[in-house]
Design a protein around this motif. Sequence first.
Motif, PDB file in Angstrom:
ATOM      1  N   ALA A  51     -12.696   9.142 -16.498  1.00 26.84           N
ATOM      2  CA  ALA A  51     -11.849   8.223 -17.267  1.00 26.84           C
ATOM      3  C   ALA A  51     -11.315   7.099 -16.378  1.00 26.84           C
ATOM      4  O   ALA A  51     -11.179   5.954 -16.831  1.00 26.84           O
ATOM      5  N   SER A  52     -11.017   7.411 -15.127  1.00 24.07           N
ATOM      6  CA  SER A  52     -10.476   6.378 -14.238  1.00 24.07           C
ATOM      7  C   SER A  52     -11.520   5.343 -13.850  1.00 24.07           C
ATOM      8  O   SER A  52     -11.174   4.232 -13.457  1.00 24.07           O
ATOM      9  N   LEU A  53     -12.808   5.688 -13.956  1.00 22.14           N
ATOM     10  CA  LEU A  53     -13.878   4.745 -13.632  1.00 22.14           C
ATOM     11  C   LEU A  53     -14.085   3.696 -14.723  1.00 22.14           C
ATOM     12  O   LEU A  53     -14.699   2.667 -14.481  1.00 22.14           O
ATOM     13  N   GLN A  54     -13.605   3.994 -15.926  1.00 21.36           N
ATOM     14  CA  GLN A  54     -13.776   3.051 -17.031  1.00 21.36           C
ATOM     15  C   GLN A  54     -12.815   1.876 -16.872  1.00 21.36           C
ATOM     16  O   GLN A  54     -11.686   2.052 -16.430  1.00 21.36           O
ATOM     17  N   PRO A  55     -13.260   0.689 -17.254  1.00 22.07           N
ATOM     18  CA  PRO A  55     -12.333  -0.450 -17.204  1.00 22.07           C
ATOM     19  C   PRO A  55     -11.294  -0.320 -18.316  1.00 22.07           C
ATOM     20  O   PRO A  55     -11.615   0.041 -19.448  1.00 22.07           O
ATOM     21  N   LYS A  56     -10.059  -0.580 -17.969  1.00 15.23           N
ATOM     22  CA  LYS A  56      -8.983  -0.512 -18.964  1.00 15.23           C
ATOM     23  C   LYS A  56      -9.047  -1.757 -19.845  1.00 15.23           C
ATOM     24  O   LYS A  56      -9.313  -2.852 -19.364  1.00 15.23           O
TER      25      LYS A  56
END
Length: 104
Positions: A51-56
């Motif tokens: 989830a942290s690898l996805q762009p916010k």
Amino acid sequence: MTFMNSFLLFCQDNRSALLEIGGSNAEVTSILGAMWRNLASEEKSKYKDRASLQPKPQRKQKKQNNFLYKFKISPTIHKITSTSPPLQRVHPQPIYDTSNIGVT
């Protein structure tokens, strides 16, 4: 593309297997929630890393929070119109007696 948190990624990986067994979508979501709560922290950390690898996503500024939008002066002037008759006095005469105080 929408942002998916760690729980949503977990659901994406496991929902299809639970739907094949049977049950409604609400039941499957409840089971997924219980599975997530009982999942080991090492497994959860894998999903959190994904989830942290996805762009916010960039949040759009709401018009309500925009100062210039809130206090924008309208180019049109709104007239106040009333369909009711004008107000009438309830007491055409004074309520108090002025004869004894010297007022004529």
